[in-house]
Design a protein around this motif. Structure first.
Motif, PDB file in Angstrom:
ATOM      1  N   PHE A   1       0.949  -1.105   0.045  1.00 60.20           N
ATOM      2  CA  PHE A   1      -0.307   0.011  -0.035  1.00 60.20           C
ATOM      3  C   PHE A   1       0.811   1.263  -0.026  1.00 60.20           C
ATOM      4  O   PHE A   1       1.848   1.464   0.709  1.00 60.20           O
ATOM      5  N   PRO A   2       0.699   2.137  -0.857  1.00 62.58           N
ATOM      6  CA  PRO A   2       1.650   3.288  -1.041  1.00 62.58           C
ATOM      7  C   PRO A   2       1.709   4.306  -0.109  1.00 62.58           C
ATOM      8  O   PRO A   2       2.583   4.928   0.222  1.00 62.58           O
ATOM      9  N   LEU A   3       0.756   4.518   0.860  1.00 63.78           N
ATOM     10  CA  LEU A   3       0.460   5.562   1.573  1.00 63.78           C
ATOM     11  C   LEU A   3      -0.153   5.141   3.102  1.00 63.78           C
ATOM     12  O   LEU A   3      -1.233   5.370   3.098  1.00 63.78           O
ATOM     13  N   ARG A   4       0.768   4.798   4.014  1.00 65.94           N
ATOM     14  CA  ARG A   4      -0.112   4.398   5.325  1.00 65.94           C
ATOM     15  C   ARG A   4      -0.039   5.750   6.158  1.00 65.94           C
ATOM     16  O   ARG A   4       1.078   6.172   6.662  1.00 65.94           O
ATOM     17  N   VAL A   5      -1.136   6.229   6.483  1.00 66.40           N
ATOM     18  CA  VAL A   5      -1.362   7.568   7.004  1.00 66.40           C
ATOM     19  C   VAL A   5      -2.442   7.276   8.116  1.00 66.40           C
ATOM     20  O   VAL A   5      -3.468   6.511   7.912  1.00 66.40           O
ATOM     21  N   ASP A   6      -2.242   7.815   9.346  1.00 63.81           N
ATOM     22  CA  ASP A   6      -3.237   7.851  10.296  1.00 63.81           C
ATOM     23  C   ASP A   6      -3.498   9.561  10.619  1.00 63.81           C
ATOM     24  O   ASP A   6      -2.941  10.282  11.376  1.00 63.81           O
ATOM     25  N   TRP A   7      -4.874  10.066  10.288  1.00 64.54           N
ATOM     26  CA  TRP A   7      -5.201  11.171  10.274  1.00 64.54           C
ATOM     27  C   TRP A   7      -6.614  11.372  11.149  1.00 64.54           C
ATOM     28  O   TRP A   7      -7.610  10.616  10.638  1.00 64.54           O
ATOM     29  N   ASP A   8      -6.641  12.159  12.071  1.00 63.69           N
ATOM     30  CA  ASP A   8      -7.756  12.111  12.948  1.00 63.69           C
ATOM     31  C   ASP A   8      -7.900  13.641  13.467  1.00 63.69           C
ATOM     32  O   ASP A   8      -7.064  14.403  13.451  1.00 63.69           O
ATOM     33  N   TRP A   9      -9.168  14.053  13.648  1.00 60.34           N
ATOM     34  CA  TRP A   9      -9.579  15.518  13.997  1.00 60.34           C
ATOM     35  C   TRP A   9     -10.762  15.286  14.773  1.00 60.34           C
ATOM     36  O   TRP A   9     -11.780  14.368  14.420  1.00 60.34           O
ATOM     37  N   GLY A  10     -11.025  16.013  15.722  1.00 64.04           N
ATOM     38  CA  GLY A  10     -12.341  16.023  16.517  1.00 64.04           C
ATOM     39  C   GLY A  10     -12.375  17.230  17.511  1.00 64.04           C
ATOM     40  O   GLY A  10     -11.219  18.039  17.951  1.00 64.04           O
TER      41      GLY A  10
END
Length: 413
Positions: free
Chosen positions: A109-118
């Motif tokens: 998988f090319p881009l393993r990203v963890d993005w969260d907001w709240g």
């Protein structure tokens, strides 16, 4: 003048505690499920409502592709009648958006990203009806945070957090055609930003600030012809790090109704507004990650002078039409300094000026069979900053259209 600490807009949201009877409201769509439960105790004059929502993009698309995104939130409101003249309302909200591609078990998988907001919000308000007005006392706390992590790139991590706690009181007095309002508030802000990779911190900013504010405003309404509002607020901002500042924000608005039946009117308003909170974004990146910064040693506060002119008409009881034009100047807007000195922690922000002007057209129809509205907006926005790449000691200025510059918007409902 009651509203301070912002130069652009006010969004007022009132939570509905229901009518006191037991009721359930739910909805299911291909995107999300929501449910709300309300009730009360009539003999004790208590009303409450609790609602929740959850999306399931991650579950719905699982048979076809990996898209590990979901949002979830929970909201509650309760209102208590202490006496025929006193009411207390408690509200709370929490919500999170999560986009976590690190859950995908695929080494290719090319881009393993963890993005969260709240964000989280909680508040309490006491209202007391007076014989000639109302007294309101309020307290609240809120938090917003966003984070972006790339674990496959040396644990690259970005985050930005902003919090606010405070309270205030508002007193409104009515005497015939005159209404007077006054109040005071205290707000404590704090922010925490970080950009790191491979164990190295490339950018970091922390700080807090205390805002003390007070206002006085009055309105006078003659029967069917004039509406005049005038007021001013004073704010004292004490940042850490930074020196305290005191700002004065006078404001005035006038509306004149015309015609034998007062079915159309002209209005004008002007005022000064101040803001001690900045939101920065790298406008050359399509990935929108806001970075929150408080004014102080790193950045000044924003001062905006604004003027608005408009005309509105009510041809019939069902039709409303208005046209309003505005102009706003901004002193103290900021952006990222792309040629900052890494040895100077306070020069990563560039300070400039701004100008926005435009017009809004609005047409609305209300009726028993067909209801709706048309909103048409024109906006021109500019930002002016020193040209950091000019190479000259006396750097010239560069003016450009910021990311929110939008020529025409149309909404039809």
């Amino acid at each position: 003048a009651r509203f301070g600490g912002r130069v652009s807009s006010v969004l007022t949201v009132e939570s509905d505690p229901g009518g006191g009877e037991l009721e359930v409201d739910a909805g299911v769509s291909v995107l999300a499920t929501r449910v709300a439960v309300a009730g009360g105790m009539g003999e004790r004059d208590v009303r409450w409502r609790l609602s929740a929502r959850r999306s399931y993009f991650d579950k719905l698309l699982a048979p076809f592709t990996d898209f590990p995104y979901h949002l979830q939130d929970l909201q509650g409101v309760a209102e208590f009648g202490l006496s025929p003249r006193d009411r207390i309302r408690v509200t709370a909200y929490t919500g999170d958006d999560v986009l976590d591609f690190t859950q995908i078990d695929n080494e290719d998988f090319p881009l393993r990203v963890d993005w969260d907001w709240g964000n989280d919000v909680a508040g309490v308000r006491w209202d007391r009806d007076l014989s000639n007005g109302r007294l309101t006392v309020r307290a609240a706390t809120s938090r917003f945070s966003t984070g972006l992590a790339f674990p496959d790139f040396d644990d690259t991590d970005f985050r930005s957090r902003i919090s606010q706690e405070g309270g205030g009181l508002d007193w409104t007095l009515r005497r015939g055609v005159v209404e007077v309002g006054l109040g005071a508030e205290v707000q404590d802000y704090a922010y925490d930003n970080l950009a790191s990779s491979g164990g190295t911190v490339f950018s970091q900013g922390v700080g807090d600030g205390l805002q003390l504010g007070g206002y006085l405003q009055t309105s006078w309404r003659s029967p069917g012809r004039w509406l005049i509002e005038a007021g001013a607020r004073v704010d004292r901002w004490a940042p850490d790090p930074g020196d305290p500042v005191v700002t004065l924000s006078p404001r005035m608005a006038v509306k004149r109704f015309l015609g034998a039946d007062a079915r159309w009117a002209v209005n004008a308003s002007l005022g000064r507004y101040t803001q001690f909170l900045h939101s920065l974004r790298d406008e050359e990146l399509s990935l929108g990650l806001d970075v929150w910064v408080l004014s102080g040693d790193r950045a000044p506060h924003v001062t905006s002078d604004q003027v608005q002119l408009g005309v509105e008409a009510f041809p019939t009881d069902r039709w409303t039409v208005s046209l309003e034009a505005y102009a706003r100047t901004f002193d103290g807007v900021v952006t990222f300094n792309t040629s900052d000195d890494p040895n100077d922690d306070l020069d990563d922000i560039l300070v400039g000026d701004g100008l926005s002007w435009g017009a809004d057209f609005f047409l609305r129809r209300t009726g028993t069979s067909v209801n709706g509205w048309l909103a048409l907006s024109f906006l021109k926005a500019e930002r002016t900053f020193p040209d950091v790449f000019s190479g000259a000691l006396d750097r010239p200025e560069v003016t450009y259209a910021p990311i929110f510059d939008r020529r025409v918007d149309m909404d039809l409902v």
